[in-house]
Design a protein around this motif. Structure first.
Motif, PDB file in Angstrom:
ATOM      1  N   ASN A 111       0.712  -1.095   0.042  1.00  0.00           N
ATOM      2  CA  ASN A 111       0.118  -0.125  -0.224  1.00  0.00           C
ATOM      3  C   ASN A 111       0.786   1.364   0.150  1.00  0.00           C
ATOM      4  O   ASN A 111       1.635   1.377   0.708  1.00  0.00           O
ATOM      5  CB  ASN A 111      -0.762   0.163   1.200  1.00  0.00           C
ATOM      6  CG  ASN A 111      -1.948   1.190   1.306  1.00  0.00           C
ATOM      7  OD1 ASN A 111      -1.674   2.288   0.852  1.00  0.00           O
ATOM      8  ND2 ASN A 111      -3.108   0.688   1.672  1.00  0.00           N
ATOM      9  N   LEU A 113       0.294   4.041   0.941  1.00  0.00           N
ATOM     10  CA  LEU A 113       0.061   4.590   2.342  1.00  0.00           C
ATOM     11  C   LEU A 113       0.783   3.830   3.473  1.00  0.00           C
ATOM     12  O   LEU A 113       0.615   4.308   4.536  1.00  0.00           O
ATOM     13  CB  LEU A 113      -1.145   4.989   2.700  1.00  0.00           C
ATOM     14  CG  LEU A 113      -1.630   6.011   1.530  1.00  0.00           C
ATOM     15  CD1 LEU A 113      -3.241   6.329   2.169  1.00  0.00           C
ATOM     16  CD2 LEU A 113      -1.224   6.988   1.604  1.00  0.00           C
ATOM     17  N   GLN A 170      -1.598  -8.072   8.509  1.00  0.00           N
ATOM     18  CA  GLN A 170      -1.876  -7.778   7.012  1.00  0.00           C
ATOM     19  C   GLN A 170      -1.915  -6.508   6.789  1.00  0.00           C
ATOM     20  O   GLN A 170      -2.017  -5.489   7.755  1.00  0.00           O
ATOM     21  CB  GLN A 170      -3.696  -8.279   6.781  1.00  0.00           C
ATOM     22  CG  GLN A 170      -3.511  -9.680   6.636  1.00  0.00           C
ATOM     23  CD  GLN A 170      -4.859 -10.189   6.246  1.00  0.00           C
ATOM     24  OE1 GLN A 170      -6.028  -9.584   6.504  1.00  0.00           O
ATOM     25  NE2 GLN A 170      -4.924 -11.080   5.205  1.00  0.00           N
ATOM     26  N   TYR A 172      -3.636  -3.629   5.363  1.00  0.00           N
ATOM     27  CA  TYR A 172      -4.582  -2.522   5.724  1.00  0.00           C
ATOM     28  C   TYR A 172      -4.741  -2.534   7.148  1.00  0.00           C
ATOM     29  O   TYR A 172      -4.929  -1.628   7.789  1.00  0.00           O
ATOM     30  CB  TYR A 172      -5.987  -2.876   5.066  1.00  0.00           C
ATOM     31  CG  TYR A 172      -6.115  -2.114   3.747  1.00  0.00           C
ATOM     32  CD1 TYR A 172      -5.739  -0.832   3.755  1.00  0.00           C
ATOM     33  CD2 TYR A 172      -6.425  -2.737   2.662  1.00  0.00           C
ATOM     34  CE1 TYR A 172      -5.671   0.014   2.452  1.00  0.00           C
ATOM     35  CE2 TYR A 172      -6.659  -2.208   1.667  1.00  0.00           C
ATOM     36  CZ  TYR A 172      -6.166  -0.992   1.344  1.00  0.00           C
ATOM     37  OH  TYR A 172      -6.243  -0.220   0.117  1.00  0.00           O
ATOM     38  N   ARG A 173      -4.829  -3.825   7.896  1.00  0.00           N
ATOM     39  CA  ARG A 173      -5.123  -3.711   9.442  1.00  0.00           C
ATOM     40  C   ARG A 173      -3.990  -3.113   9.944  1.00  0.00           C
ATOM     41  O   ARG A 173      -4.209  -2.499  11.049  1.00  0.00           O
ATOM     42  CB  ARG A 173      -5.647  -5.212  10.053  1.00  0.00           C
ATOM     43  CG  ARG A 173      -5.506  -5.001  11.434  1.00  0.00           C
ATOM     44  CD  ARG A 173      -6.004  -6.607  11.863  1.00  0.00           C
ATOM     45  NE  ARG A 173      -7.096  -7.165  11.461  1.00  0.00           N
ATOM     46  CZ  ARG A 173      -6.932  -8.222  10.620  1.00  0.00           C
ATOM     47  NH1 ARG A 173      -5.921  -9.170  10.700  1.00  0.00           N
ATOM     48  NH2 ARG A 173      -8.182  -8.908   9.941  1.00  0.00           N
ATOM     49  N   LEU A 176      -4.378   0.623   9.506  1.00  0.00           N
ATOM     50  CA  LEU A 176      -5.610   1.374  10.382  1.00  0.00           C
ATOM     51  C   LEU A 176      -5.259   1.067  11.669  1.00  0.00           C
ATOM     52  O   LEU A 176      -5.649   2.173  12.462  1.00  0.00           O
ATOM     53  CB  LEU A 176      -6.965   0.504   9.962  1.00  0.00           C
ATOM     54  CG  LEU A 176      -7.171   0.769   8.409  1.00  0.00           C
ATOM     55  CD1 LEU A 176      -8.549   0.202   7.966  1.00  0.00           C
ATOM     56  CD2 LEU A 176      -7.692   2.558   8.314  1.00  0.00           C
ATOM     57  N   VAL A 177      -4.816   0.064  12.341  1.00  0.00           N
ATOM     58  CA  VAL A 177      -4.612   0.058  13.808  1.00  0.00           C
ATOM     59  C   VAL A 177      -3.357   1.226  13.959  1.00  0.00           C
ATOM     60  O   VAL A 177      -3.304   2.030  15.008  1.00  0.00           O
ATOM     61  CB  VAL A 177      -3.720  -1.360  13.936  1.00  0.00           C
ATOM     62  CG1 VAL A 177      -3.139  -1.374  15.387  1.00  0.00           C
ATOM     63  CG2 VAL A 177      -5.061  -2.309  14.078  1.00  0.00           C
TER      64      VAL A 177
END
Lengths: 359, 353
Positions: A111, A113, A170, A172-173, A176-177
């Protein structure tokens, strides 16, 4: 990778495979990557000489070069060796460290980001540094240690919270965490700043933006060592990194120990970023934008850690050159320049990538 | 399909009028219960503080100030502060629910989508460059910033073939937030006197405001709330997905535009008044949906009532833990809100984010 018989050099769509007979080392080299890295190197050297030569005491590029190699008069050598040279080298090393670590983060999380700015552990490093500045009145050494501990501790917390049995970590997790954790860290920083005296709070505010003001040889050494250790490992693990980018399933099928490779790479990237951050503060957006710029310049498909490191070095050096001169009477923190440049670039990047249907 | 995780897509309930009516009256009762809880929190908020006052004394001072020191505290400090918490909480709860429904994204929140950052940056610019320190002027800058941020985030995120998907909106919002953060850092590192104001503003303090601020932001927030509640029915249609709701004759673009205006009014006014408060808008709609189900006609009112409860609780906690000092409300809400956010992220399957 691509096992082809006979000749020592095989042309593929991704560049040339160079085999060193006898030693058994096989490298894949894309000509365009070499050209781009070469140009970046030349530009970096040029800006480096320019940056070392400009200031209140001006020197021509020729004088700079001769002073660097032991010539010139004492005043010139003093200014260069104690002030300008370490600052410029710090910029290059920190930029390279952030660029390389950012490239690894983005590959592992798959990603753009997935940079330490957003994964939130730079805000942990900031919290550690601000704590030192505001509560313990620490000097620059103590602040660096606080940042190091804050960054590593926060990274461990994020890793544990993002870990889920069966799936591991993972992308995205993790992001976001990290965003969630960084909000708490920012709350801590904000709180400390309201409790501090104005001068200390202002000092902390400059630190969390990222600055090269007053940086010297004591910053060059640790970042240089970290780079010298971690960067070669990144190059050795380039294959694993490339496979991870293709997705866990593909990587497993191609014989990569996904969990192990990902954790080692993340750990090294975290260490590299933490050391770089402790030297200059979390220079905004270098880790995020340098790998993306490098990827577009080289038109390479893979992670391109080397190109990202060169781009980061040049970006930070140029930004610092601008930051020192944008306001004649004040020193702008370099993070503001990299942040505005990188932020605008990122939004442009998102808009254009998504228009093309990629996500 | 990934989009409609929480606002749960086609909620075509088998129409059983009697059951629906019973459910409706249960939800009405629940809402009244929440309102009662909110009133209790209002009373607590007025009586708790550095100087604790017994409830009966507060009660008499609210309606008949006797000019004593206690009366001044109640009239000039505690009542404006509590009203501000009510307004700002209601605004952030409504904006969060609206944002999540519009984007069909369980992680949407004015703080995460860059709207608060836009408002905050505009306020810093107003103070630093134009020298406006009056909240009445700052409100307009905050609106401008919030509106611009909404337009940019939506514009960037919807430039794909599949439109503004949840993840794209979140990423675009984060990108904008960081870019604006750099601008704010640039201004505050160069101007210490601006930084001195900003460092207290950015922690989102409910204290230290007087009644005139409440009067100034009330109209904007009331208009925003009315628009939000009026959008409940179109939002229910939107939950079916863009194509389906178009097929049903809904005007998707108009709903999105009105929703964006309402979010801008609510967030702009709230952020201008008390600073950026994160996480209220994110966590409250999840609680509201857990209670009321997916119907926006219930989710929105519940969010509007529940959010001020959380904000008042956070504010009261902030007043108690470091007494006689205070912990600013945004710090307490972030500390309470972040674990909820992380729990949501951990629970959901990645594909659904």
């Amino acid at each position: 990778m691509v096992k082809k018989p006979a000749p020592d050099q095989v042309r593929t769509g991704l560049g040339q495979i160079v085999r060193v007979p006898g030693v058994g080392i096989t490298l894949r080299v894309a000509p365009r990557v070499l050209v781009v890295v070469g140009i970046l190197l030349v530009l970096t050297v040029a800006v480096f000489v320019l940056a070392v030569g400009t200031g209140t005491y001006k020197m021509s590029p020729g004088e700079v070069v001769s002073a660097l190699f032991g010539g010139g008069d004492d005043a010139q050598r003093f200014i260069i060796e104690t002030i300008r040279l370490p600052r410029a080298i710090t910029a290059i090393l920190v930029g390279a460290a952030l660029g390389a670590a950012g490239a690894v983060f983005q590959s592992v999380t798959r990603n753009p980001l997935g940079s330490p700015d957003i994964i939130g552990f730079t805000s942990g490093a900031s919290a550690g540094a601000v704590l030192q500045i505001v509560v313990f009145d620490g000097g620059s050494g103590a602040v660096a240690v606080g940042a190091l501990l804050g960054g590593l501790g926060t990274a461990a917390v994020i890793w544990l919270l993002a870990y889920r049995g069966g799936e591991g970590i993972q992308g995205y997790r993790l992001i976001l965490v990290g965003v969630g954790v960084s909000f708490v860290m920012i709350a801590v920083i904000d709180y400390l700043q309201t409790r501090a005296k104005l001068e200390e709070a202002a000092q902390a505010n400059v630190w969390i933006t990222g600055t090269l003001n007053g940086r010297g040889w004591e910053q060059v050494v640790p970042v240089g060592i970290a780079l010298a250790v971690v960067l070669p490992i990144f190059f050795l693990m380039a294959r694993e990194l490339r496979m991870l980018e293709m997705g866990d399933d593909a990587a497993v099928a191609l014989g990569v120990r996904v969990g192990w490779a990902r954790n080692v790479l993340l750990l090294l990237a975290v260490v590299l970023t933490a050391v770089a951050t402790s030297a200059t503060g979390p220079v905004l957006f270098v880790a995020l934008s340098a790998p993306q710029i490098a990827r577009r310049l080289t038109a390479a498909t893979g992670p391109g850690v080397g190109a990202a490191a060169m781009t980061g070095a040049l970006l930070l050096l140029v930004s610092d050159f601008a930051a020192q001169r944008l306001f004649p009477d004040q020193q702008l923190a370099v993070g503001v320049v990299t942040g505005v440049l990188g932020g605008a670039y990122l939004i442009w990047l998102l808009a254009n990538e998504w228009r093309g249907g990629r996500a | 399909m990934s989009a409609s995780v929480t606002t749960s897509a086609p909620t075509v309930q088998p129409a059983a009028p009697a059951g629906t009516r019973r459910r409706g009256s249960l939800l009405t009762l629940g809402l009244l219960g929440c309102v009662a809880l909110l009133l209790v929190m209002v009373a607590v908020s007025i009586s708790v503080g550095a100087r604790s006052l017994p409830l009966d004394r507060v009660w008499s001072l609210v309606f008949s100030p006797d000019g004593s020191y206690d009366a001044i505290i109640v009239q000039d400090q505690r009542i404006p502060r509590t009203l501000l918490a009510l307004l700002v909480g209601g605004a952030l709860g409504a904006a969060g629910a609206l944002m999540q429904a519009l984007t069909r994204n369980p992680l949407a929140d004015p703080g995460i989508l860059g709207v608060n950052a836009g408002a905050a940056t505009a306020v810093v610019v107003a103070v630093a460059i134009f020298g406006y320190v009056e909240p009445a002027v700052q409100v307009w800058f905050a609106f401008l910033g919030a509106g611009l941020a909404t337009v940019i985030v939506y514009g960037v995120a919807s430039r794909g073939r599949s439109g503004a998907t949840p993840v794209r909106l979140a990423l675009a919002g984060i990108a904008l937030t960081f870019a604006l953060y750099a601008v704010v850092q640039g201004i505050t590192t160069l101007k210490p006197q601006v930084f001195n104001q900003y460092r207290y503003w950015q922690v989102g303090a409910l204290s230290g405001h007087d009644a005139s601020l409440v009067r100034q932001i009330t109209p904007f927030i009331v208009v925003g709330l009315v628009m939000t509640l009026a959008l409940a029915r179109p939002l229910n249609t939107l939950a079916l997905g863009d194509e389906m709701s178009r097929a049903l004759g809904a005007n998707v673009a108009r709903t999105r535009a009105l929703g964006a205006v309402a979010i801008t009014l609510l967030c702009g006014a709230a952020t201008a008044a008390v600073g950026p408060i994160t996480f209220i808008g994110l966590t409250i709609p999840h609680v509201a949906r857990a209670i009321a189900g997916p119907d926006q006609r219930w989710v929105l009112p519940y969010s509007v009532v529940l959010a001020p409860i959380l904000l008042l609780v956070a504010d009261v906690i902030g007043r108690i833990v470091t007494r006689p000092g205070e912990l600013q409300v945004a710090i307490v809400t972030a500390v309470i809100g972040a674990p909820v956010f992380i729990a949501i992220v951990r629970r959901r399957r990645i594909a659904q984010l």
